[in-house]
Design a protein around this motif. Structure first.
Motif, PDB file in Angstrom:
ATOM      1  N   ASN A 149       0.799  -1.231   0.000  1.00  0.00           N
ATOM      2  CA  ASN A 149       0.000   0.000   0.000  1.00  0.00           C
ATOM      3  C   ASN A 149       0.830   1.279   0.000  1.00  0.00           C
ATOM      4  OD1 ASN A 149       0.828  -0.784   2.606  1.00  0.00           O
ATOM      5  ND2 ASN A 149      -0.653   0.598   3.534  1.00  0.00           N
ATOM      6  N   LEU A 150       2.130   1.150   0.204  1.00  0.00           N
ATOM      7  CA  LEU A 150       2.976   2.359   0.291  1.00  0.00           C
ATOM      8  C   LEU A 150       3.988   2.455  -0.854  1.00  0.00           C
ATOM      9  CD1 LEU A 150       3.639   2.207   4.135  1.00  0.00           C
ATOM     10  CD2 LEU A 150       2.110   3.786   2.956  1.00  0.00           C
ATOM     11  N   ARG A 151       3.859   1.567  -1.840  1.00  0.00           N
ATOM     12  CA  ARG A 151       4.865   1.513  -2.913  1.00  0.00           C
ATOM     13  C   ARG A 151       5.042   2.852  -3.623  1.00  0.00           C
ATOM     14  NH1 ARG A 151       5.222  -4.249  -3.564  1.00  0.00           N
ATOM     15  NH2 ARG A 151       6.247  -4.602  -1.570  1.00  0.00           N
ATOM     16  N   ASN A 152       3.963   3.598  -3.807  1.00  0.00           N
ATOM     17  CA  ASN A 152       4.065   4.855  -4.562  1.00  0.00           C
ATOM     18  C   ASN A 152       4.639   6.001  -3.737  1.00  0.00           C
ATOM     19  OD1 ASN A 152       2.956   3.646  -6.797  1.00  0.00           O
ATOM     20  ND2 ASN A 152       0.847   4.119  -6.144  1.00  0.00           N
ATOM     21  N   GLU A 153       4.763   5.790  -2.452  1.00  0.00           N
ATOM     22  CA  GLU A 153       5.217   6.889  -1.583  1.00  0.00           C
ATOM     23  C   GLU A 153       6.671   6.768  -1.167  1.00  0.00           C
ATOM     24  OE1 GLU A 153       2.571   7.898   1.609  1.00  0.00           O
ATOM     25  OE2 GLU A 153       0.959   6.766   0.672  1.00  0.00           O
ATOM     26  N   SER A 154       7.353   5.771  -1.703  1.00  0.00           N
ATOM     27  CA  SER A 154       8.713   5.530  -1.219  1.00  0.00           C
ATOM     28  C   SER A 154       9.663   5.205  -2.372  1.00  0.00           C
ATOM     29  CB  SER A 154       8.693   4.381  -0.228  1.00  0.00           C
ATOM     30  OG  SER A 154       7.996   3.287  -0.792  1.00  0.00           O
ATOM     31  N   PRO A 155       9.959   6.205  -3.207  1.00  0.00           N
ATOM     32  CA  PRO A 155      10.881   5.964  -4.325  1.00  0.00           C
ATOM     33  C   PRO A 155      12.273   5.605  -3.798  1.00  0.00           C
ATOM     34  CG  PRO A 155      10.559   8.314  -3.994  1.00  0.00           C
ATOM     35  CD  PRO A 155       9.612   7.626  -3.069  1.00  0.00           C
ATOM     36  N   ASP A 156      12.946   4.674  -4.502  1.00  0.00           N
ATOM     37  CA  ASP A 156      14.317   4.351  -4.110  1.00  0.00           C
ATOM     38  C   ASP A 156      15.199   5.589  -4.225  1.00  0.00           C
ATOM     39  OD1 ASP A 156      13.708   1.775  -3.597  1.00  0.00           O
ATOM     40  OD2 ASP A 156      14.418   0.993  -5.516  1.00  0.00           O
ATOM     41  N   VAL A 157      16.136   5.691  -3.338  1.00  0.00           N
ATOM     42  CA  VAL A 157      17.094   6.795  -3.383  1.00  0.00           C
ATOM     43  C   VAL A 157      18.353   6.276  -4.079  1.00  0.00           C
ATOM     44  CG1 VAL A 157      18.568   8.268  -1.971  1.00  0.00           C
ATOM     45  CG2 VAL A 157      16.188   7.867  -1.304  1.00  0.00           C
ATOM     46  N   PRO A 158      18.781   6.939  -5.181  1.00  0.00           N
ATOM     47  CA  PRO A 158      19.999   6.465  -5.859  1.00  0.00           C
ATOM     48  C   PRO A 158      21.155   6.362  -4.870  1.00  0.00           C
ATOM     49  CG  PRO A 158      18.955   8.228  -7.116  1.00  0.00           C
ATOM     50  CD  PRO A 158      18.231   8.140  -5.810  1.00  0.00           C
ATOM     51  N   ARG A 159      22.007   5.369  -5.115  1.00  0.00           N
ATOM     52  CA  ARG A 159      23.105   5.102  -4.188  1.00  0.00           C
ATOM     53  C   ARG A 159      23.949   6.360  -3.929  1.00  0.00           C
ATOM     54  NH1 ARG A 159      26.002   0.470  -2.294  1.00  0.00           N
ATOM     55  NH2 ARG A 159      24.426  -0.862  -3.159  1.00  0.00           N
ATOM     56  N   GLU A 160      24.207   7.138  -4.996  1.00  0.00           N
ATOM     57  CA  GLU A 160      25.066   8.316  -4.812  1.00  0.00           C
ATOM     58  C   GLU A 160      24.381   9.371  -3.936  1.00  0.00           C
ATOM     59  OE1 GLU A 160      24.106   7.064  -7.641  1.00  0.00           O
ATOM     60  OE2 GLU A 160      23.213   8.567  -8.961  1.00  0.00           O
ATOM     61  N   VAL A 161      23.058   9.418  -4.018  1.00  0.00           N
ATOM     62  CA  VAL A 161      22.328  10.362  -3.154  1.00  0.00           C
ATOM     63  C   VAL A 161      22.366   9.867  -1.710  1.00  0.00           C
ATOM     64  CG1 VAL A 161      20.079  11.410  -2.664  1.00  0.00           C
ATOM     65  CG2 VAL A 161      20.834  11.115  -5.036  1.00  0.00           C
ATOM     66  N   ALA A 162      22.191   8.542  -1.534  1.00  0.00           N
ATOM     67  CA  ALA A 162      22.258   7.965  -0.188  1.00  0.00           C
ATOM     68  C   ALA A 162      23.631   8.220   0.430  1.00  0.00           C
ATOM     69  CB  ALA A 162      21.974   6.466  -0.240  1.00  0.00           C
ATOM     70  N   ARG A 163      24.648   8.157  -0.428  1.00  0.00           N
ATOM     71  CA  ARG A 163      26.018   8.348   0.072  1.00  0.00           C
ATOM     72  C   ARG A 163      26.310   9.785   0.476  1.00  0.00           C
ATOM     73  NH1 ARG A 163      29.341   4.509  -4.118  1.00  0.00           N
ATOM     74  NH2 ARG A 163      29.044   2.580  -2.967  1.00  0.00           N
ATOM     75  N   ALA A 164      25.444  10.700   0.087  1.00  0.00           N
ATOM     76  CA  ALA A 164      25.662  12.109   0.450  1.00  0.00           C
ATOM     77  C   ALA A 164      25.332  12.366   1.917  1.00  0.00           C
ATOM     78  CB  ALA A 164      24.822  13.004  -0.449  1.00  0.00           C
ATOM     79  N   ALA A 165      24.900  11.325   2.632  1.00  0.00           N
ATOM     80  CA  ALA A 165      24.495  11.507   4.032  1.00  0.00           C
ATOM     81  C   ALA A 165      25.605  12.166   4.861  1.00  0.00           C
ATOM     82  CB  ALA A 165      24.112  10.157   4.643  1.00  0.00           C
ATOM     83  N   THR A 166      26.830  11.702   4.674  1.00  0.00           N
ATOM     84  CA  THR A 166      27.924  12.233   5.499  1.00  0.00           C
ATOM     85  C   THR A 166      28.146  13.718   5.208  1.00  0.00           C
ATOM     86  OG1 THR A 166      28.936  10.057   5.553  1.00  0.00           O
ATOM     87  CG2 THR A 166      30.343  11.915   6.135  1.00  0.00           C
ATOM     88  N   ALA A 167      28.175  14.067   3.920  1.00  0.00           N
ATOM     89  CA  ALA A 167      28.374  15.487   3.566  1.00  0.00           C
ATOM     90  C   ALA A 167      27.221  16.325   4.111  1.00  0.00           C
ATOM     91  CB  ALA A 167      28.475  15.625   2.048  1.00  0.00           C
ATOM     92  N   ASN A 168      25.993  15.807   3.986  1.00  0.00           N
ATOM     93  CA  ASN A 168      24.830  16.548   4.520  1.00  0.00           C
ATOM     94  C   ASN A 168      24.952  16.739   6.032  1.00  0.00           C
ATOM     95  OD1 ASN A 168      23.798  16.280   1.960  1.00  0.00           O
ATOM     96  ND2 ASN A 168      22.395  14.600   2.484  1.00  0.00           N
TER      97      ASN A 168
END
Lengths: 347, 172
Positions: free
Chosen positions: A257-276
């Protein structure tokens, strides 16, 4: 480092306290071994500095509390190195939990260190003694800092200090400091910790788990395995209307029921966590606002992990009062909440 | 051609034995210490309090064995074990380990032992004992701690000030 930062005047200090006594530093990054994290964070705050400190941020429940009390009292900015709070996929998952899309939250799952690589608890072993190197190569006494003395062995300083009681909090704290932290954040429980801890799987490294309950009835399961293979440091939130799971890979899995609300985050965007996360800290140094991984959030997540560790080490269920940092009716557990520091170190 | 193959083989075998020797050295360096009399850390940590005290009182016991005994007594030790631990407060190698245990034991005998040690140790060991008194918030130690506020040893005077603040935050 000087070259990397574009200037050549990067000073090096053998004594951390010499650096902290300079009057011209606004903020420090603390990236020592775990054993020094709390003590140096507190000393930096007392010297008027803001702190970004790698996780795990403390070795004990008492250290966690001393850390939070000091930063609250002195009004300094503290950001724990739990960068996933600024990772897009983790933020999406947390928002699903917070905005009611999962319905009534029922169970939070936090991946703790997979036992085959990160045994849940540490050993009391010593490695054999080797000749101590000269102080300008490694000041062994300083390296140990507030920890109990043990003979030098080169393996420790090559990074193999993890897994020993004096230096490390086992797989529970190693990954739990990230994932339990994310669970408490998503559930709006940054100011508390679970009240019950039931360890399972003692006696072997894997699988293992600690089943916890908050005062409001919400369950938290710290477990090392059986996630959806989305990368390291999985979290999973389950509610009455659906579930969501994600990890470092960036993919987000949900109930149908939540498939449309949770797009995958590209790996490079996920990796920006530290910089953020670093950006979040630097912005807060300027604005004096509270960063995402602030002292209280870090303290409480670490308290939860330390309590889980103690339950696992004792091999029995524990009841905990998060308002007083006290185990109810278990003197042995209460004794394990703090450790005497080696002289002359103190917090 | 045979000569080239032979040289190549010698090179490979030579490198392989070097790698294996390095691996063996590393494995040996990672073998945990075992006490000849009392066994491994896990075996020592499984002993009862009275047996742990026997280790502390055994003049032939190694530092490894005595230190493991102290770590365990922090969790299982009681009033009966305090005297054996208190003696170690004067031991430069084991003073911290003794405090590690004593700080955790919830018995008044510990506070009395720490107060008594104030007159027996100096320098860093004294600073450590004062730190432990502060951690335990021993109000009866306040008059004794005051004497160290003006110690010429900065570590001692700072520890005394911090301990007094911790025991009576409103006054200091």
């Amino acid at each position: 480092m000087g070259r990397e930062a574009g200037h050549g005047d990067c000073a090096m200090y053998a004594d951390q306290f010499e650096l902290l006594s300079r009057g011209d530093i606004d903020a420090v990054l603390i990236a020592t071994g775990d054993r020094w994290h709390t003590l140096l964070s507190i000393q930096a705050a007392k010297a008027g500095m803001d702190v970004f400190c790698e996780k795990p941020c403390s070795m004990t429940i008492a250290e966690s509390r001393a850390l939070a009390d000091t930063f609250q009292r002195l009004g300094r900015i503290y950001q724990a190195g739990t960068q996933r709070r600024n990772g897009s996929n983790f933020e999406l998952a947390a928002n699903l939990a917070r905005n009611g899309r999962l319905g009534q939250l029922q169970t939070l799952h936090a991946q703790v260190g997979p036992g085959d690589r990160w045994p849940p608890i540490t050993t009391f072993d010593w490695l054999p003694a080797e000749p101590e190197p000269p102080n300008d190569v490694c000041d062994w006494d300083r390296w140990l800092g507030p920890c109990p003395w043990r003979p030098f062995n080169s393996q420790y300083i090559r990074g193999r200090w993890r897994g020993y009681f004096d230096f490390h909090g086992g797989g529970i704290l190693e990954w739990g400091s990230h994932t339990v932290d994310l669970c408490q954040w998503a559930a709006g429980l940054d100011e508390t910790a679970p009240v019950e801890y039931e360890p399972r799987g003692m006696g072997s490294d894997t699988p293992y788990s600690i089943h916890c309950r908050y005062a409001n009835g919400l369950q938290l399961v710290m477990r090392d395995s059986d996630f959806l293979d989305l990368g390291s440091c999985h979290i999973r939130f389950e509610g009455s209307e659906g579930w969501v799971e994600t990890a470092d890979g960036g993919r987000i899995e949900t109930s149908e029921n939540l498939r449309n609300e949770s797009p995958d985050v590209p790996r490079e965007v996920a990796r920006a966590a530290t910089a953020n996360h670093v950006r979040d800290f630097l912005d807060c140094v300027k604005s004096r606002k509270t960063p995402r991984s602030n002292y209280l959030a870090a303290c409480q997540a670490h308290v939860a992990c330390h309590a889980a560790y103690i339950a696992f080490q004792l091999g029995r269920s524990l009841t905990f009062d998060p308002a007083r940092d006290t185990f109810e009716g278990d003197e042995m557990a209460n004794r394990m909440r703090s450790r005497a520091m080696r002289e002359p170190w103190k917090i | 051609m045979y000569r080239t193959v032979g040289l190549a083989l010698m090179f490979v075998v030579g490198n392989l034995s070097m790698v294996l020797a390095n691996q063996q050295r590393e494995n040996e360096a990672l073998q945990p210490m075992v006490d000849g009399k009392y066994g491994s850390a896990a075996e020592i940590m499984a002993l009862a309090p009275a047996q742990l005290v026997e280790i502390l009182e055994d003049s032939d016991a190694t530092l490894f064995a005595k230190s493991r005994a102290c770590l365990r007594l922090a969790v299982v030790g009681g009033k009966d074990e305090v005297p054996a631990l208190a003696i170690l407060l004067e031991d430069s190698q084991l003073s911290h380990y003794a405090r590690f245990a004593l700080e955790a034991i919830p018995d008044q005998a510990v506070d009395e032992a720490l107060r008594e040690a104030l007159g027996k140790v100096e320098g860093k060991l004294l600073a450590g004992v004062i730190n432990s008194i502060g951690r335990r918030k021993d109000v009866d130690a306040l008059p004794l701690l005051g004497k160290f506020l003006h110690s010429e040893d900065a570590e001692v005077s700072q520890s005394a000030a911090e301990a007094m603040r911790r025991i009576r935050p409103a006054f200091y």
